[in-house]
Write a protein that holds these residues in place. Structure first.
Motif, short mmCIF file in Angstrom:
data_model
loop_
_atom_site.label_atom_id
_atom_site.label_comp_id
_atom_site.label_asym_id
_atom_site.label_seq_id
_atom_site.Cartn_x
_atom_site.Cartn_y
_atom_site.Cartn_z
N MET A 38 0.82 -1.20 0.00
CA MET A 38 0.00 0.00 0.00
C MET A 38 0.86 1.26 0.00
O MET A 38 0.49 2.29 -0.59
N ALA A 39 2.03 1.21 0.68
CA ALA A 39 2.95 2.34 0.65
C ALA A 39 3.48 2.55 -0.77
O ALA A 39 3.61 3.69 -1.24
N TYR A 40 3.78 1.45 -1.45
CA TYR A 40 4.23 1.55 -2.84
C TYR A 40 3.12 2.11 -3.73
O TYR A 40 3.38 2.90 -4.65
N ASP A 41 1.89 1.72 -3.47
CA ASP A 41 0.75 2.24 -4.22
C ASP A 41 0.64 3.75 -4.05
O ASP A 41 0.43 4.48 -5.03
N CYS A 42 0.81 4.22 -2.81
CA CYS A 42 0.77 5.67 -2.55
C CYS A 42 1.94 6.36 -3.25
O CYS A 42 1.79 7.47 -3.79
N TYR A 43 3.09 5.72 -3.25
CA TYR A 43 4.27 6.29 -3.90
C TYR A 43 4.03 6.49 -5.39
O TYR A 43 4.32 7.56 -5.94
N VAL A 44 3.49 5.47 -6.05
CA VAL A 44 3.23 5.59 -7.49
C VAL A 44 2.17 6.64 -7.76
O VAL A 44 2.29 7.44 -8.70
N ALA A 45 1.12 6.68 -6.92
CA ALA A 45 0.03 7.62 -7.13
C ALA A 45 0.49 9.07 -7.00
O ALA A 45 0.00 9.96 -7.72
N ILE A 46 1.43 9.33 -6.11
CA ILE A 46 1.88 10.71 -5.86
C ILE A 46 3.11 11.07 -6.68
O ILE A 46 3.20 12.18 -7.23
N CYS A 47 4.06 10.17 -6.77
CA CYS A 47 5.33 10.48 -7.44
C CYS A 47 5.31 10.22 -8.94
O CYS A 47 6.11 10.79 -9.67
N ASP A 48 4.44 9.36 -9.41
CA ASP A 48 4.36 9.05 -10.84
C ASP A 48 2.91 8.84 -11.26
O ASP A 48 2.53 7.76 -11.73
N PRO A 49 2.07 9.88 -11.08
CA PRO A 49 0.63 9.71 -11.31
C PRO A 49 0.25 9.39 -12.75
O PRO A 49 -0.74 8.69 -12.99
N LEU A 50 1.03 9.87 -13.72
CA LEU A 50 0.69 9.62 -15.13
C LEU A 50 0.82 8.15 -15.50
O LEU A 50 0.10 7.66 -16.39
N HIS A 51 1.73 7.45 -14.85
CA HIS A 51 1.93 6.03 -15.14
C HIS A 51 1.21 5.11 -14.15
O HIS A 51 1.38 3.90 -14.21
N TYR A 52 0.42 5.71 -13.25
CA TYR A 52 -0.24 4.90 -12.22
C TYR A 52 -1.14 3.81 -12.80
O TYR A 52 -1.07 2.65 -12.35
N PRO A 53 -2.01 4.12 -13.77
CA PRO A 53 -2.88 3.05 -14.31
C PRO A 53 -2.10 1.90 -14.92
O PRO A 53 -2.56 0.76 -14.92
N LEU A 54 -0.90 2.18 -15.44
CA LEU A 54 -0.10 1.13 -16.05
C LEU A 54 0.69 0.35 -14.99
O LEU A 54 0.70 -0.89 -15.01
#
Length: 219
Positions: A38-54
């Motif tokens: 879940m921490a990694y999920d938050c990291y991707v959502a905040i730090c790399d939001p454009l690539h989050y769906p991928l």
């Protein structure tokens, strides 16, 4: 465990004790890995939001959750079998809230150095490593949030991971302060509060609380 605490009888068979320990170890290890995921999920959502769906696609999320559950099961079952294969020749009274490894090792006879080292190694792998990964994710998250130009953006970004951060603090904080006395806290109260805390992100739940709390305070 809850029945024993309520009735103050505290009698438990060896098999039930082993089952209790096995489930506790499996669920504890699973929660550590899920918190890291879940921490990694938050990291991707905040730090790399454009690539989050991928990056965090549905398939990836399923594999991460399944992996968090499966990876600890054989190890923790094996560790439970190892503990209960020891000879117990002293008191059969466990000075603890439930059947956990340290109080069980105190009842064992002979040299338990190898067993203690195995417990230490697994604790590092299943507790410390996920915690370090959580710290790494949040260090990047905080760094990214502080670089955002507006207060609104920083507030919105922080709200994305604030609920998860509360759960991490409750889980790891209670275990690190006092393992024995607060084990009751993280085995009962923390799981009970988890759905409540995460539900605060739901607009319907938040609105219901806003209507209910003033009535409660008026009583």
């Amino acid at each position: 465990m809850r029945v024993d605490l309520w009735t103050q009888k505290g009698n438990i068979s060896i098999f039930a004790c082993a089952t209790q320990m096995c489930f506790f170890l499996i669920l504890g290890a699973t929660e550590c890995f899920l918190l890291a995921v879940m921490a990694y999920d938050c990291y991707v959502a905040i730090c790399d939001p454009l690539h989050y769906p991928l990056v965090m696609s549905h398939e990836v999320c399923v594999w991460l959750v399944v992996g968090s559950w499966v990876i600890g099961m054989p190890v923790q079952v094996g560790q439970t079998c190892q503990i209960f294969s020891l000879p117990f020749c002293e008191s059969n009274q466990i000075n603890h809230f439930f059947c956990d490894i340290p109080p069980m090792l105190k009842l064992a006879c002979g040299d338990i150095f190898v067993n203690e080292m195995v417990v230490y190694v697994f604790a590092v792998l299943f507790v410390t490593v996920p915690f370090i990964s959580i710290l790494g994710s949040y260090s990047r998250i905080i760094s990214t949030i502080l670089k955002l130009p507006s207060n609104t953006g920083r507030t919105k970004a922080f709200s994305t991971c604030s609920y998860h951060l509360i759960i991490v603090f409750l889980f790891y904080g209670s275990t690190s302060i006092s393992y024995k006395m607060l084990s009751l806290f993280y085995t009962i109260l923390t799981p009970m509060f988890n759905p409540v805390i995460y539900s605060l992100r739901n607009k319907d739940v938040t609105e219901a609380l806003r209507k209910f709390l003033p009535k409660l305070l008026a009583l």
